[in-house]
Enzyme design. Structure first.
Site, PDB file in Angstrom:
ATOM      1  N   CYS A   1      -5.227   5.577  -3.809  1.00 10.63           N
ATOM      2  CA  CYS A   1      -4.854   4.527  -3.897  1.00 10.63           C
ATOM      3  C   CYS A   1      -3.282   4.742  -4.282  1.00 10.63           C
ATOM      4  O   CYS A   1      -2.962   4.993  -5.561  1.00 10.63           O
ATOM      5  CB  CYS A   1      -5.332   3.442  -4.777  1.00 10.63           C
ATOM      6  SG  CYS A   1      -4.538   1.769  -4.892  1.00 10.63           S
TER       7      CYS A   1
ATOM      8  N   CYS B   1       1.046  -1.312   0.009  1.00  6.55           N
ATOM      9  CA  CYS B   1      -0.049   0.029  -0.073  1.00  6.55           C
ATOM     10  C   CYS B   1       0.947   1.316   0.010  1.00  6.55           C
ATOM     11  O   CYS B   1       1.449   1.347   0.811  1.00  6.55           O
ATOM     12  CB  CYS B   1      -0.929  -0.006   1.051  1.00  6.55           C
ATOM     13  SG  CYS B   1      -1.962   1.586   1.387  1.00  6.55           S
TER      14      CYS B   1
END
Length: 330
Positions: free
Chosen positions: A230, A78
């Site tokens: 994201c 991430c």
């Protein structure tokens, strides 16, 4: 013990440093804990996931990061979360440049010059990169690689690029009208339910080209749904931008990537391979002190919460972005 509520581009998480605990939670308990604490109904507010810090298994990294999504699934990486973990570890160990172990690679991170007043900023490596069908994985689409390819099975009339970084991503460059429509919701929901094309699901990114080296990206994230941003998605989309629109994007040049949560910069490198640097905020919004027992019984009512003033600085930064308010997705 201490939890920290954080965000990168409004992609929000709790940081849990398991080295503080008398013993690790274990995968089953960690999954349930994440589902409970990320629920918007708990006293600490919701989040997109939990970033778990453990001891590194290699001497080349300062610590290890695990990423648990709000549904309890584990992501391999991430980018937005890694920036916040980089800041936490930088302050914990008094270092400005080091490596963090992730599921697939040790990734370089470093403190950067602040993007704006009060915006703690870090650069993180996004790699490895793969276009191979088995790495994503996908099937039944008639291609071994998908780069600027029409995929009528997924949505007619749109070209797609699919890249693992190592999280799997599917990318399409579209118009503002299309990015504000329900197409992304429909495609993202379909490909993250049982389907014949992406059996493990995929992060779906729709991007609008704003100008040279400027993008707006909206993501439907696997295991989460719509998120404000994201990090790996913006990085993968920037690489696809350089590959498929060379008249608009350049390697080794910062690309401004706007998103519903703000803006980051991505530099796409191409030496012996492709890799990206993701540069953006690492904002701490809440410092949460609570008994360790609360992690096991999922009772957060006894938490002592200290609000920082960093969110106001971040909102001021977002308000200053020249094109942001015209691009907020519906």
């Amino acid at each position: 013990m201490k939890l920290i509520k954080v965000h990168g581009s409004q992609n929000s998480f709790f940081i849990l440093d398991e080295t503080q605990l008398s013993a690790p939670l274990g995968d089953d308990l960690l999954k349930t804990f994440t589902q409970k604490i990320t629920s918007p109904n708990n006293p600490l507010g919701g989040a997109d996931g939990v970033l778990v810090i453990t001891e590194a298994t290699t001497s080349k990294a300062i610590a290890k990061m695990r990423v648990i999504n709000s549904d309890g699934s584990e992501a391999s990486m991430c980018g937005n979360g890694l920036r916040t973990v980089a800041r936490y570890l930088s302050e914990k160990f008094s270092q400005d440049s080091f490596a963090v172990e992730t599921m697939n690679a040790n990734l370089r991170v470093r403190r950067e010059k602040n993007l704006a007043k009060g915006i703690y900023t870090f650069a993180v490596e996004i790699s490895p990169v793969s276009f191979n069908k088995a790495s994503l994985p996908f099937d039944n689409l008639g291609h071994e690689r998908i780069i600027d390819t029409f995929l009528p099975e997924i949505y007619p009339g749109l070209k797609f690029t699919s890249i693992a970084v190592p999280n799997p991503h599917l990318i399409s460059f579209i118009s503002q009208e299309q990015i504000e429509s329900d197409i992304l919701k429909d495609v993202g929901s379909y490909l993250n339910s049982p389907n014949p094309y992406y059996p493990d699901g995929v992060n779906v990114n729709f991007a609008q080209i704003l100008d040279k080296n400027q993008l707006f990206v909206r993501t439907f994230e696997r295991g989460v749904g719509f998120t404000n941003a994201c990090g790996t998605g913006m990085s993968a989309t920037s690489l696809a931008f350089c590959l498929t629109h060379p008249e608009w994007a350049k390697f080794e040049t910062p690309i401004n990537v706007y998103n519903p949560g703000g803006m980051v910069k991505v530099i796409v490198h191409h030496d012996s391979t492709y890799w990206m640097e993701l540069i953006g905020n690492a904002t701490f919004t809440k410092i949460i002190n609570l008994p360790e027992k609360s992690l096991y019984d999922f009772n957060f009512s006894h938490a002592q919460v200290i609000n920082t003033n960093e969110q106001q600085d971040y909102e001021n930064f977002v308000a200053s972005l020249p094109t942001f308010n015209n691009l907020r997705a519906k």
